[in-house]
Design a protein around this motif. Structure first.
Motif, mmCIF file in Angstrom:
data_model
loop_
_atom_site.group_PDB
_atom_site.id
_atom_site.type_symbol
_atom_site.label_atom_id
_atom_site.label_comp_id
_atom_site.label_asym_id
_atom_site.label_seq_id
_atom_site.Cartn_x
_atom_site.Cartn_y
_atom_site.Cartn_z
ATOM 1 N N PHE A 1 15.442 9.547 0.752
ATOM 2 C CA PHE A 1 14.126 9.439 1.382
ATOM 3 C C PHE A 1 13.738 7.966 1.344
ATOM 4 O O PHE A 1 13.683 7.350 0.283
ATOM 5 C CB PHE A 1 13.097 10.288 0.637
ATOM 6 C CG PHE A 1 11.703 10.122 1.168
ATOM 7 C CD1 PHE A 1 11.380 10.586 2.434
ATOM 8 C CD2 PHE A 1 10.724 9.494 0.415
ATOM 9 C CE1 PHE A 1 10.098 10.427 2.941
ATOM 10 C CE2 PHE A 1 9.444 9.341 0.902
ATOM 11 C CZ PHE A 1 9.128 9.804 2.168
ATOM 12 N N ILE A 2 13.509 7.389 2.531
ATOM 13 C CA ILE A 2 13.250 5.959 2.654
ATOM 14 C C ILE A 2 11.914 5.727 3.342
ATOM 15 O O ILE A 2 11.591 6.412 4.317
ATOM 16 C CB ILE A 2 14.356 5.270 3.495
ATOM 17 C CG1 ILE A 2 15.735 5.544 2.909
ATOM 18 C CG2 ILE A 2 14.094 3.771 3.620
ATOM 19 C CD1 ILE A 2 16.881 5.162 3.833
ATOM 20 N N VAL A 3 11.151 4.763 2.837
ATOM 21 C CA VAL A 3 9.970 4.269 3.541
ATOM 22 C C VAL A 3 10.212 2.791 3.809
ATOM 23 O O VAL A 3 10.784 2.089 2.982
ATOM 24 C CB VAL A 3 8.664 4.478 2.744
ATOM 25 C CG1 VAL A 3 8.397 5.959 2.523
ATOM 26 C CG2 VAL A 3 8.662 3.738 1.424
ATOM 27 N N ARG B 1 0.833 -1.200 0.000
ATOM 28 C CA ARG B 1 0.000 0.000 0.000
ATOM 29 C C ARG B 1 0.872 1.257 0.000
ATOM 30 O O ARG B 1 0.607 2.217 -0.718
ATOM 31 C CB ARG B 1 -0.928 -0.013 1.211
ATOM 32 C CG ARG B 1 -1.838 1.201 1.291
ATOM 33 C CD ARG B 1 -2.792 1.107 2.449
ATOM 34 N NE ARG B 1 -2.056 1.151 3.717
ATOM 35 C CZ ARG B 1 -2.615 0.997 4.903
ATOM 36 N NH1 ARG B 1 -3.906 0.754 5.005
ATOM 37 N NH2 ARG B 1 -1.887 1.062 5.998
ATOM 38 N N ALA B 2 1.937 1.253 0.793
ATOM 39 C CA ALA B 2 2.825 2.414 0.867
ATOM 40 C C ALA B 2 3.558 2.652 -0.452
ATOM 41 O O ALA B 2 3.692 3.792 -0.889
ATOM 42 C CB ALA B 2 3.822 2.244 2.012
ATOM 43 N N ILE B 3 4.009 1.594 -1.106
ATOM 44 C CA ILE B 3 4.705 1.748 -2.389
ATOM 45 C C ILE B 3 3.747 2.296 -3.445
ATOM 46 O O ILE B 3 4.111 3.159 -4.244
ATOM 47 C CB ILE B 3 5.332 0.412 -2.836
ATOM 48 C CG1 ILE B 3 6.535 0.085 -1.946
ATOM 49 C CG2 ILE B 3 5.748 0.440 -4.300
ATOM 50 C CD1 ILE B 3 7.621 1.128 -1.953
ATOM 51 N N ALA B 4 2.514 1.810 -3.438
ATOM 52 C CA ALA B 4 1.512 2.320 -4.391
ATOM 53 C C ALA B 4 1.258 3.809 -4.154
ATOM 54 O O ALA B 4 0.936 4.542 -5.084
ATOM 55 C CB ALA B 4 0.217 1.521 -4.267
ATOM 56 N N PHE B 5 1.415 4.266 -2.933
ATOM 57 C CA PHE B 5 1.247 5.679 -2.599
ATOM 58 C C PHE B 5 2.501 6.475 -2.960
ATOM 59 O O PHE B 5 2.430 7.504 -3.621
ATOM 60 C CB PHE B 5 0.945 5.820 -1.106
ATOM 61 C CG PHE B 5 0.723 7.235 -0.655
ATOM 62 C CD1 PHE B 5 -0.528 7.824 -0.778
ATOM 63 C CD2 PHE B 5 1.757 7.984 -0.115
ATOM 64 C CE1 PHE B 5 -0.736 9.136 -0.368
ATOM 65 C CE2 PHE B 5 1.560 9.286 0.299
ATOM 66 C CZ PHE B 5 0.299 9.863 0.175
#
Length: 135
Positions: free
Chosen positions: A52-54, A14-18
């Motif tokens: 910038f890392i998630v 979900r985070a990557i899609a965002f």
């Protein structure tokens, strides 16, 4: 001064899609994306830092967004502030402050705020006067 910024997440897909479309809109280049351990990083095209890392928390505990923590990206046009805010909302983010002037920061500060799909607060800001940045 800054090496990297790390934003926690629980749902990697979900985070990557965002964040992928947000990074593209910011002009960032994807440096890596690994589903296991669940992290991805981007940088500006002319430099590999700051990064910038998630990603999932390294201690294996669930991600919890921090109160008072925020990452803000700088752009050169007020129209990009508006476009990035709209993009974030279209991707499932929630509004934390509509695009507009924030003269209590400084007279040219034009910003917008949103929370990502994980509850992290993100800002987008233009610090240039309207005659330079456009409106």
């Amino acid at each position: 001064m800054v090496s990297h910024l790390f934003i926690g997440l629980s749902d990697f897909d979900r985070a990557i899609a965002f964040y992928r479309p947000i990074a593209v809109a910011l002009g960032l280049h994807e440096r890596f994306c690994e589903a296991d351990p669940g992290w991805a990083g981007w940088h500006q095209p002319d430099s590999i830092r700051p990064l910038f890392i998630v990603g999932r928390p390294w201690n294996g505990q669930p991600h919890e967004p921090g109160n008072g923590q925020m990452v803000a990206f700088m752009v050169e046009q007020r129209a990009r502030v508006r476009a990035l805010h709209a993009l974030a909302l279209s991707l499932g983010g929630t509004c934390e402050g509509a695009p507009g002037l924030r003269p209590h920061y400084h007279r040219h500060y034009y910003g917008a705020y949103f929370k990502d799909t994980e509850g992290n607060k993100i800002g987008v800001a233009c610090h240039l006067p309207v005659e330079v940045a456009g409106d």
